[in-house]
Motif scaffolding. Structure first.
Motif, PDB file in Angstrom:
ATOM      1  N   MET A   1       1.470   2.477  -0.368  1.00  0.00           N
ATOM      2  CA  MET A   1       1.953   1.520  -1.464  1.00  0.00           C
ATOM      3  C   MET A   1       1.380   0.077  -1.426  1.00  0.00           C
ATOM      4  O   MET A   1       1.045  -0.451  -2.373  1.00  0.00           O
ATOM      5  CB  MET A   1       3.561   1.708  -1.421  1.00  0.00           C
TER       6      MET A   1
ATOM      7  N   CYS B   1       5.632  -0.865  -7.239  1.00  0.00           N
ATOM      8  CA  CYS B   1       7.026  -0.448  -6.489  1.00  0.00           C
ATOM      9  C   CYS B   1       8.330  -0.777  -7.115  1.00  0.00           C
ATOM     10  O   CYS B   1       9.246  -0.937  -6.556  1.00  0.00           O
ATOM     11  CB  CYS B   1       6.688  -1.392  -5.043  1.00  0.00           C
TER      12      CYS B   1
ATOM     13  N   ALA C   1       6.024  -2.288   2.743  1.00  0.00           N
ATOM     14  CA  ALA C   1       6.066  -0.867   2.244  1.00  0.00           C
ATOM     15  C   ALA C   1       4.987   0.037   3.049  1.00  0.00           C
ATOM     16  O   ALA C   1       4.142  -0.442   3.881  1.00  0.00           O
ATOM     17  CB  ALA C   1       5.654  -0.908   0.648  1.00  0.00           C
TER      18      ALA C   1
END
Length: 128
Positions: free
Chosen positions: A18, A118, A14
Motif C-alpha cells: 500500500m 487507502c 500501511a
C-alpha cells in the motif's frame, strides 16, 4: 502561547504494498516529489514526500503485526495548496480518477476533492 508555528507533516502508515501505491499516487497524480529521509535508529522504512522544500507527507512501512489501519476518529481529509489546475485535472483524468469540483468565491478558490488509494479524502486548493 503554545509556540506552534504550523503543521509539520502528515504520516500514513500501511503495509509495504500500500505504501508503494500511495507513493506513486502522491508523486504521479498529486505532484509531490520524493526527497531525503533520514535513517532512523528504529529501522523504520518509508518515504518523505515534499512540496517545494518542505516534507509534507511521510509514508511509513508498517512492521509485522502493525499493518492494521489505526482508528482515525473524526479525521476527515488532507488538503494541499496547489498550482496549475489544468495540469492536475489532466493527470487525474488520464489516471481515470474521479473527483468533485467546488468553487469558493469568497476565497477565490477552486477545490478538487478525491480519494487516495487507502481511502483517505484529499482536497486540492487552487487560487483563481
Amino acid at each position: 502561547m503554545s509556540g506552534v508555528r504550523g503543521l509539520a507533516h502528515a504520516n500514513l502508515r500501511a503495509p509495504a504494498a500500500m505504501i508503494e501505491r500511495l507513493r506513486r499516487f502522491y508523486i504521479d497524480v498529486i505532484g509531490l516529489r520524493e526527497g531525503p529521509r533520514p535513517a532512523f535508529r528504529s529501522g523504520s522504512r518509508g518515504y518523505w514526500l515534499y512540496a517545494g522544500d518542505a516534507d509534507v507527507l511521510h509514508l511509513t512501512v508498517a512492521g509485522p503485526g502493525d499493518a492494521l489501519p489505526a482508528p482515525t476518529g473524526h479525521f476527515n481529509h488532507l488538503a494541499f495548496a496547489c498550482t496549475d489546475l489544468v495540469a492536475i485535472r489532466d493527470r487525474l483524468d488520464a489516471a481515470g480518477l474521479p473527483y468533485e469540483i467546488d468553487e469558493v468565491d469568497a476565497l477565490g478558490q477552486v477545490q478538487l476533492f478525491l480519494t487516495d488509494p487507502c481511502g483517505l479524502d484529499v482536497e486540492l486548493n487552487f487560487q483563481r
